[in-house]
Design an enzyme around this catalytic site. Structure first.
Site, mmCIF file in Angstrom:
data_model
loop_
_atom_site.group_PDB
_atom_site.id
_atom_site.type_symbol
_atom_site.label_atom_id
_atom_site.label_comp_id
_atom_site.label_asym_id
_atom_site.label_seq_id
_atom_site.Cartn_x
_atom_site.Cartn_y
_atom_site.Cartn_z
ATOM 1 N N ASP A 120 0.990 -1.418 0.364
ATOM 2 C CA ASP A 120 -0.387 0.299 -0.017
ATOM 3 C C ASP A 120 1.218 1.000 -0.311
ATOM 4 O O ASP A 120 1.860 1.759 0.267
ATOM 5 C CB ASP A 120 -1.022 0.040 0.861
ATOM 6 N N LYS A 121 0.297 2.224 -0.177
ATOM 7 C CA LYS A 121 1.282 3.800 0.159
ATOM 8 C C LYS A 121 1.049 4.156 0.992
ATOM 9 O O LYS A 121 2.191 4.285 1.980
ATOM 10 C CB LYS A 121 0.730 4.716 -1.755
ATOM 11 N N LYS A 131 -17.635 16.143 -1.200
ATOM 12 C CA LYS A 131 -16.136 16.128 -1.268
ATOM 13 C C LYS A 131 -16.116 14.667 -1.478
ATOM 14 O O LYS A 131 -16.767 14.467 -1.094
ATOM 15 C CB LYS A 131 -15.490 16.525 -0.224
ATOM 16 N N GLY A 146 -5.270 3.619 -4.180
ATOM 17 C CA GLY A 146 -6.416 4.419 -4.473
ATOM 18 C C GLY A 146 -5.607 5.679 -4.762
ATOM 19 O O GLY A 146 -6.861 6.461 -5.080
ATOM 20 N N ASP A 147 -4.665 6.531 -4.691
ATOM 21 C CA ASP A 147 -4.554 7.229 -4.751
ATOM 22 C C ASP A 147 -4.719 7.296 -6.678
ATOM 23 O O ASP A 147 -4.458 6.863 -7.544
ATOM 24 C CB ASP A 147 -3.440 8.301 -4.888
ATOM 25 N N ARG A 171 -6.276 4.242 -8.476
ATOM 26 C CA ARG A 171 -6.854 4.400 -8.149
ATOM 27 C C ARG A 171 -8.030 2.540 -7.987
ATOM 28 O O ARG A 171 -9.209 2.546 -8.528
ATOM 29 C CB ARG A 171 -7.689 4.664 -9.131
ATOM 30 N N LYS A 199 -6.766 -4.999 -5.268
ATOM 31 C CA LYS A 199 -5.997 -5.513 -4.621
ATOM 32 C C LYS A 199 -5.626 -7.505 -4.765
ATOM 33 O O LYS A 199 -4.483 -7.483 -4.200
ATOM 34 C CB LYS A 199 -5.470 -4.907 -3.629
ATOM 35 N N ASN A 226 -8.386 -1.010 4.574
ATOM 36 C CA ASN A 226 -8.836 -1.747 3.136
ATOM 37 C C ASN A 226 -7.398 -2.662 2.413
ATOM 38 O O ASN A 226 -7.506 -2.878 1.205
ATOM 39 C CB ASN A 226 -8.472 -0.510 2.159
ATOM 40 N N ASP A 227 -6.496 -2.434 3.504
ATOM 41 C CA ASP A 227 -4.824 -3.913 2.735
ATOM 42 C C ASP A 227 -5.879 -4.932 2.984
ATOM 43 O O ASP A 227 -4.644 -5.939 3.348
ATOM 44 C CB ASP A 227 -4.266 -2.792 3.541
#
Length: 1178
Positions: free
Chosen positions: A374-375, A541, A656-657, A767, A773, A796-797
């Site tokens: 992951d980042k 947002k 997800g970025d 994304r 993943k 999420n990982d």
């Protein structure tokens, strides 16, 4: 609250059981599990055979003692694990929880009933579904509850969910004040959703997660609350999430199972040969002995061969390693402790040590080929800072001088927020233009910050007047709300129905009508509020791609400008969000609200119905702008990735970025480099486009690449073909976004995608969803015969971590879900290199050497029996003393092999970092394989020939010094077993990697084992033991009569030399002719060690390098080039956000020494590096 009525439905009780055993079931259940292992069941079968006198030539204790010891050690380990597993829950079981016990009808409002309720303290394990319980501040929630009432105004409840998701933040829940009939979903493991309805007075009310308290939460800042028990014990969502995880086995385990089956087949083969030999012997020679050894019941040769077969199954049983599994568990446990105790993987800032959460995968850490990371929070710190923004087409955050040149932030004075008494003093911003726009009452700027102050789920605590503390579920939200706070739009407090903010000193309360919450599919969040002027507005947002799809057509020009700003922000590695709003019509909203109520009370398809309503109202939005948040890299990330890349480990980042953000972070952390031949970007919007882009990338890397690289002769599980690695010239990178990845993972394209990605040095997937993943990890596992590792820090990982062979959790800002699902955990990504390059490589090396030596000593021991059978008439007589057979694996050879397996090092940790290539043999499985196993078997066969025939020849027709005969069976048995023990003890010295790691402990283990052998032998062969038990100790006086003869010791010496000589010769020739990377590094280490012994301080105190004089007088500048030869933390390629190595990343080394420190005579001087890059210019 009617217990008798509720008990009729047979709901689950609140008692839970996390342990596997209890006092009565432990013994039978544990024995049943242990005998499921083939080796244990085999030895139990042998024990039954030994009861038959016609078959057994060994005493029962030769099998019983090893078997019982193995079972006891394994049972003790299982019991310890089970006690630890239930410890946490048993501690909670002694807690008592007051709950109502009066059987009161539940059709009246609960508030009116409270005075009539009688509270009774009971253990929470006795709570039943339907009971009403009272919780007090700081109490743990003991079951899944429907909230009924609380001590707080407006019936609010504040809870901490750290036990569920690890997030230490306060959540606000609104409770109900009435109760009647409750209908809800069946028990499930979804922590983020709850579906139910409450019927009261003929009207239905929706029940969702906001009205439910889950077991595992903690009540905070609330004096008391009452709740109705909905689910208890194993049916609670917490316990539903405690299901069994997939059992992970290492490649060594799988190989051992295959080899054990091969050993069984080989054992049957040997016994068959000896049984056939017995037939021929009986027919040719046996008749000569019938005069004084008559056959019982006239048994023929065939029946004798049948009995001989089973007799040799008993005698040769040591070829099947009964103690192998126990020894492996001990070694793994010891190596796990090394990880737990490693101070160089301890993160003092958060007081977080490294933790091996499993003991079964240590050697797998030395074979990793692919890392999926992951980042956010894994490569970065997940500490968000509001950096820049775009409002109505204008950017804020950068500062320019009069000539239009951008200034460094260090050259600009930070904004003074003293005009705002509620500002956060820790917030830093440098662009004064944004403050001026707020003060000039720019409408768009005000709307921008008003949205940030209203559209969130942050909770505010104000312990003192003006001192606000925000509790946010994500660092992003906390950073955005803090930014709005400092610019004059202060989020002050909230209730379930309102949000209070301070706008430029004026306190305003907005009515909160609806929250359209964020999830991984929607990727956006909206709130619907009514202002004090009764104006309805929707604020939204979310991800820019999602927001853009829902904008009004009039925003097209603004969208183009904002897109340029977003791309610029993403290019600097910043995390971006788009902001939009719309004004709502009262009549339309009233209709929408009614439909929303119907959907929220539906028991079926509630989520899909709500999503349709959210999609409907979130249309025709007006764009306000975008935010850019900085998430800095963790210390040492760039160096860690560089080291792992040198170890030929491929790293894939799944984030997800935005693509631009992920790509720029890739350059910052050395994952992508400017020196790469090309970085391919896959962004096709259809399956065919993605396929063509992948094929173009593959043909660019390898023009002559074949259409098929599947190996038909090698298959994985269920017949899936293996995709081999393809060699390419140069280094390449691959970047693919989420919608293209969805096509790439389709069955028709997945092989094309995997082939292309595996040819690249680095892969970045942008994304991506949590499911994608896991799909990427499963794809690599499906077609590649490699070991994978996934590392992440958030919920999420979890799917990715569970899918990989090894899962690593980072205990960071996003809670503990990733850690709880992982096999190993620590606090910083930079510790991964020590976990793999040091602990993983050592564990793999030790395990492989242990297995090779273990099989060698057992095969050698057993083969001597095989050769002896040809000289004893295939009579199933043993060549060793029975007590030696019993104690050989348990005492005589146990400690040396365990010492080697726990303390062996080929090189120390510092040299492991300086030579990451040492990791590659583990990826190729070079140290232990089927080939290595059969080589070990051949070596054992040779050693057994030496151990049998040399003592046999030495004792044949030999007499003692006094003329007495020494060539008897007992003396031969003693000589053979002594030669065997010396040979295998010396062999462990040759198996050890380097004599420099031969410690006092190792010496004690080897010499102590030999001393133990002689002490036990002289004791058991003594007169006293024979007089006590003549049948058990028949070798009376053999030791003192044989071991005092010089020819016996010469035989031991000769045999030991001949057994070890081939190994020494092979090792010498291998090092001289074809040295491995391990041999080269060990030679370099020995040279460095020798040089340090003979080095002395020089009396010449002036340090200088030749060539500086000419360089200075030439007029050229002395400067260090931008690219360095050393592999320190200074990274190449593009840099972002002003990242510079400092703190731990500048000087930290897991070995306690600078990472860029080289061995002597390796690193060049500054001038030499300068010349390396500038000679062509000179």
């Amino acid at each position: 609250n009617d217990r008798e009525y509720n008990l009729s439905f047979k709901y689950a009780t609140n008692a839970i059981k996390t342990s596997k055993y209890n006092l009565f079931t432990f013994l039978p259940l544990n024995l049943f599990e242990q005998f499921q292992r083939i080796a244990n069941a085999y030895f139990l079968f042998l024990l039954v055979l030994q009861v038959i006198p016609q078959i057994s030539s060994l005493s029962w204790f030769t099998t019983v003692v090893p078997l019982v010891l193995v079972l006891v050690v394994t049972a003790a380990k299982d019991a310890t694990d089970d006690i630890k597993r239930g410890k946490v829950f048993s501690e909670h079981q002694i807690r008592t929880r007051p709950h109502t016990h009066k059987h009161t009808p539940s059709k009246y409002p609960l508030i009116s009933l409270f005075p009539a309720l009688r509270l009774q303290s009971e253990k929470w394990m006795n709570v039943q579904v339907g009971d009403i319980i009272k919780l007090e501040n700081n109490h743990f929630v003991t079951a899944d509850l429907l909230l009924l009432s609380s001590s707080e105004p407006l019936n609010l409840v504040y809870i901490e969910t750290a036990e569920l998701d690890g997030l230490v933040c306060l959540l606000c829940y609104k409770v109900l004040q009435l109760v009647s009939e409750v209908r809800c979903e069946p028990p499930n493991n979804r922590l983020d959703r709850f579906t139910g309805t409450l019927t009261y007075a003929g009207q239905k009310y929706a029940l969702d997660n906001e009205k439910i308290l889950l077991r595992g939460c903690t009540l905070r800042n609330t004096e008391w609350c009452f709740g109705l028990v909905l689910f208890g014990g194993p049916e609670t969502k917490l316990m539903q999430n405690c299901g069994k995880s997939t059992f992970k086995r290492t490649s060594v385990d799988r190989l051992m199972n295959v080899l054990v089956l091969c050993i069984f087949g080989f054992l049957a083969f040997m016994c068959t040969i000896l049984a056939i030999g017995n037939v021929f012997w009986e027919l040719n020679e046996g008749s000569h002995f019938t005069v004084f050894l008559p056959r019982q019941n006239d048994n023929n040769a065939a029946f004798s061969a049948f009995l001989t077969f089973w007799s040799y199954v008993i005698i040769l049983n040591t070829v099947v390693p009964i103690s192998l599994y126990v020894s492996v568990e001990i070694i793994r446990l010891g190596n796990s402790f090394y990880i737990d105790w490693d101070r160089k993987m301890y993160y003092a800032r958060s007081d977080t040590p490294a933790m091996a959460r499993t003991t079964t995968l240590n050697e797998e850490l030395g074979q990793i080929k692919y890392i999926f990371s992951d980042k956010t929070g894994t490569l970065t710190q997940n500490i968000m800072i509001f950096n820049k923004c775009s409002i109505n087409g204008k950017t804020y955050g950068d500062v320019y001088d009069d000539t239009g040149q951008r200034l460094e932030i260090t050259e600009v004075k930070r904004v003074d927020f003293s005009f705002n008494p509620l500002a956060d003093p820790r917030f830093v911003f440098h662009d004064h233009a944004l403050v001026e726009a707020v003060k000039l009452e720019n409408l768009e700027v005000h709307a921008f910050f008003r949205l940030l102050a209203l559209c969130h789920t942050v909770m505010a605590e104000e312990k003192k007047e003006g001192e606000l503390f925000y509790q946010a579920q994500s660092p992003d939200e906390g950073a955005l709300v803090t930014a709005a706070r400092n610019f004059g739009f202060v989020f002050r407090s909230r209730t379930p129905d309102s949000v209070t903010i301070v706008e430029e000193g004026e306190q305003r309360s907005y009515e909160l009508l609806a929250i359209l919450d964020f999830n991984n599919v929607r990727k956006r969040m909206s709130v619907i509020v009514r202002s004090p002027e009764r104006k309805l507005s929707l604020y939204c947002k979310g991800a820019d791609t999602i927001i853009y799809e829902r904008l009004h057509q009039s925003c097209s020009k603004l969208m183009d400008v904002t897109t340029e700003h977003l791309n610029e922000f993403a290019g600097e590695g910043l995390r971006t969000l788009a902001l939009a709003y719309k004004d709502l019509d009262e009549e339309y909203f009233s209709q929408w609200k009614e439909r929303h109520h119907e959907a929220s009370t539906a028991l079926e398809d509630r989520e899909s119905k709500l999503d349709q309503l959210y999609e409907e109202i979130e249309q025709d939005l007006l764009l306000l702008g975008a935010t850019a948040i900085e998430d800095k890299l963790q210390d040492g990330v760039a160096h860690t990735i560089e080291q792992l890349s040198k170890a030929d480990i491929k790293i894939w980042v799944l984030t997800g970025d935005k693509q631009e953000t992920a790509e720029n972070i890739g350059y910052s952390c050395n994952l992508l480099r400017e020196e790469m031949n090309e970085v391919f970007v896959i962004s096709g919007s259809s399956p065919e486009e993605v396929r063509q882009e992948l094929r173009h990338a593959r043909s660019s890397m390898k023009p002559d690449a074949a259409d098929s690289v599947l190996l038909p002769e090698r298959t994985l599980v269920k017949g899936v073909k293996v995709i081999t690695d393809e060699e390419v010239n140069g280094e390449y990178g691959l970047v693919i976004n989420g919608h293209s990845l969805a096509y790439a993972l389709e069955r028709s394209i997945e092989v094309e995608f995997l082939r292309t990605a595996c040819m690249c040095k680095a892969v970045i997937c942008c994304r991506v969803t949590p499911l994608q993943k896991a799909q990427v990890v499963e794809l690599v596992k499906k077609y590649k015969q490699v070991v994978t590792l996934a590392i992440g820090d958030g919920a999420n990982d979890v799917s990715m971590i569970k899918a990989a062979h090894i899962g690593v959790g980072i205990s960071g800002q996003e809670g503990m879900q990733a850690v709880l699902s992982s096999d190993y955990s620590f606090a910083q990504f930079c510790f991964l290199q020590r976990l793999l390059l040091v602990h993983g490589r050592w564990s793999y090396l030790r395990m492989c050497k242990f297995l090779r030596y273990f099989f060698y000593k057992n095969f050698t021991f057993t083969f001597v029996h095989f050769w002896y059978a040809f000289f004893c008439g295939f009579s199933a007589q043993t060549v060793y003393d029975e007590w030696f057979i019993t104690l050989y694996n348990l005492i005589y050879t146990a400690l040396p092999v365990l010492g080697m397996s726990l303390f062996d090092q080929d090189v120390n940790d510092m040299w492991s970092f300086q030579h990451p290539q040492l990791y590659i043999p583990g990826q190729l499985n070079l140290f232990f394989s089927k080939k290595a196993f059969f080589t070990c078997a051949l070596h054992s066969c040779y050693s057994s020939l030496m151990l049998f025939f040399i003592p046999y020849a030495a004792m044949h027709d030999t007499v003692r010094d006094d003329g007495k005969d020494v060539a008897d069976y007992q003396s031969f048995a003693l000589l053979t077993q002594t030669c065997l023990l010396f040979a295998v003890s010396i062999q462990v010295l040759g198996t050890w990697s380097s004599m420099s790691y031969w410690t006092a402990v190792n010496t004690f283990f080897v010499l102590g084992s030999l001393a133990m052998y002689f002490a036990v032998t002289f004791t058991m062969y003594s007169n006293g033991m024979f007089l006590m038990l003549p049948s058990a100790f028949p070798f009376i006086g053999t030791a003192r009569n044989s071991l005092n003869q010089p020819n016996v010791w010469l035989t031991i010496l000769l045999t030991s030399i001949l057994c070890v000589l081939p190994v020494v010769t092979y090792r010498f020739l291998l090092i001289q002719l074809c040295p491995t990377i391990n041999d080269k590094v060990q030679m370099e280490l020995s040279h460095a060690f020798t040089a340090s012994l003979f080095s002395r301080r020089s009396g010449y105190a002036f340090s200088h390098a030749q060539g500086y004089g000419d360089l200075v007088t030439s007029g050229r500048f002395l400067r260090r080039p931008a690219m360095f030869l050393s592999s320190g933390f200074a990274h190449t390629g593009r840099t972002t956000t002003g990242f510079s190595p400092m703190g731990r990343s500048a000087g930290y080394s897991p070995t306690g020494r600078p990472q860029n420190a080289k061995v002597p005579d390796v690193e060049g001087t500054s001038l030499q590096m300068y010349r390396t890059f500038t000679d062509s210019a000179l």
